[in-house]
Structure formats: C-alpha cells, structure tokens
Scaffold this motif. Structure first.
Motif, PDB file in Angstrom:
ATOM      1  N   ASP A 125     -41.788  55.711 -24.495  1.00 15.84           N
ATOM      2  CA  ASP A 125     -42.906  56.230 -23.699  1.00 15.84           C
ATOM      3  C   ASP A 125     -44.044  55.220 -23.632  1.00 15.84           C
ATOM      4  OD1 ASP A 125     -41.489  58.630 -23.520  1.00 15.84           O
ATOM      5  OD2 ASP A 125     -42.752  59.692 -24.969  1.00 15.84           O
ATOM      6  N   LEU A 126     -44.336  54.580 -24.747  1.00 14.78           N
ATOM      7  CA  LEU A 126     -45.477  53.668 -24.828  1.00 14.78           C
ATOM      8  C   LEU A 126     -45.208  52.309 -24.195  1.00 14.78           C
ATOM      9  CD1 LEU A 126     -46.666  54.304 -28.485  1.00 14.78           C
ATOM     10  CD2 LEU A 126     -47.881  54.913 -26.397  1.00 14.78           C
ATOM     11  N   ALA A 127     -44.058  51.746 -24.492  1.00 13.86           N
ATOM     12  CA  ALA A 127     -43.797  50.359 -24.115  1.00 13.86           C
ATOM     13  C   ALA A 127     -42.950  50.225 -22.856  1.00 13.86           C
ATOM     14  CB  ALA A 127     -43.126  49.635 -25.274  1.00 13.86           C
ATOM     15  N   GLY A 128     -42.377  51.316 -22.392  1.00 13.79           N
ATOM     16  CA  GLY A 128     -41.515  51.254 -21.219  1.00 13.79           C
ATOM     17  C   GLY A 128     -40.105  50.857 -21.594  1.00 13.79           C
ATOM     18  N   PRO A 129     -39.161  51.082 -20.695  1.00 10.53           N
ATOM     19  CA  PRO A 129     -37.749  50.830 -21.008  1.00 10.53           C
ATOM     20  C   PRO A 129     -37.452  49.383 -21.405  1.00 10.53           C
ATOM     21  CG  PRO A 129     -37.964  51.997 -18.906  1.00 10.53           C
ATOM     22  CD  PRO A 129     -39.343  51.641 -19.360  1.00 10.53           C
TER      23      PRO A 129
END
Length: 191
Positions: A125-129
C-alpha cells in the motif's frame, strides 16, 4: 518509491510496529511450553498439546486477519491483532486457571501469523507494487532485530524473577503499545 517512503518516516514507524511484533511473538513461541511445565506444573505432554493447538490455529491467522484488514483497514486490523496478542500474553502471565490458557492459546494461535500478512499488504500500500518487496525487506530487517532481542530479554527477566510470568507481562505490555501505535499508522501511498 521506497526512498520517498523512508524520507516520510512511515516505513520507520511500520518497522517499529514490526519490531514489537518480532520481540513479543517470539517470547511466547520460545517459552510457552517451558513456562507451562515449570511455572504451571503441566506435564510436557499437555504443554505440547497446547503448542500443537497454537500450530493448528495459526494456519487460519493470515487469511482471517488479512481479509479483515482488507475490509476495515490496515490500522484497525493491526490494532485488533496486537490487542488480542496482548490479551494472550497477559493470560499466560496471569496464573489464572486452565480456562485462561485455552483463551490465550486461541488468541495467540489465531493471530500469530497475521501480522506478516498485514505488513506485506501495508508495504505494498505504501510503496506501490514496484517497490513493495524492498519496503517489506526493510521492515523485515527491523522485525529480525526484535526477534533476536525478545528471547534474550525474556530469558534474563525469567532468570531474575524465577518465573516466566514477568516475560509474558513484558510481551503483553509491548503488544498493547503496538495496538495503540497501530491506531496512529498513516497508510496513504506516497505519490
């Protein structure tokens, strides 16, 4: 990316929560059977049955609380999990009759592997895929520090007090702190 998340500080905060999980869960994993035998006088076979129940229940921990965190949010999911773990450790420390141990085993078993599941989701959620693996790797390093220091601290406390109840009380307090800190977690992705 991960650099932006690190600069914002939220990944460090997540690492702190994961450190507290590593520190506390491993106290129960390391000393539960020994404390049941030494402090409570259970035969090793009964203590082993409690541990077997933890293992069986833990199979459901990730799916149950991972999906709960999808529905109610990561913050709420982590707070509930840490709250249940705090209760479990408090019951292990309490010296209450056997029914309390059954409740502790259920609370611990059903939640023990949910924190890694939720942490994986929060990192994504925080860093992206694209950067999720690096973010999860960073907080897992911090988790490992907790996992290394928890048994040493718990063992020293048990040796000093002559009982494992103090070690479980420490775990309960720190898991309770993690529950409170979870409520302040900001999980909006970095743009």
């Amino acid at each position: 990316g991960v650099g932006a998340v690190l600069r914002r500080g939220v990944l460090w905060y997540l690492g702190l929560l994961y450190f507290l999980f590593g520190f506390t869960y491993v106290i129960a994993a390391t000393f539960m059977v020994t404390s049941l035998v030494r402090d409570r006088g259970f035969p090793e076979s009964v203590a082993g049955t409690f541990w077997m129940a933890v293992g069986a229940l833990s199979l459901f921990s990730g799916p149950i609380f991972g999906s709960l965190s999808d529905r109610i949010g990561r913050r709420g999911g982590l707070a509930i999990v840490f709250g249940l773990q705090s209760l479990a450790y408090a019951l292990f420390a309490s010296g209450l009759p056997g029914w309390s141990l059954a409740i502790a085993v259920v609370c611990y078993g059903l939640t023990v592997w949910s924190v890694p599941s939720i942490m994986t989701a929060v990192a994504a959620d925080l860093a992206g895929p694209r950067n999720a693996a690096a973010a999860f790797g960073f907080i897992t390093f911090i988790f490992g520090l907790g996992q290394m220091t928890g048994p040493a601290a718990a063992g020293a406390l048990a040796e000093a007090s002559g009982r494992f109840a103090t070690s479980f009380a420490l775990a309960s307090g720190l898991a309770g702190l993690a529950a409170l800190l979870s409520l302040r977690l900001r999980v909006a992705p970095v743009k």
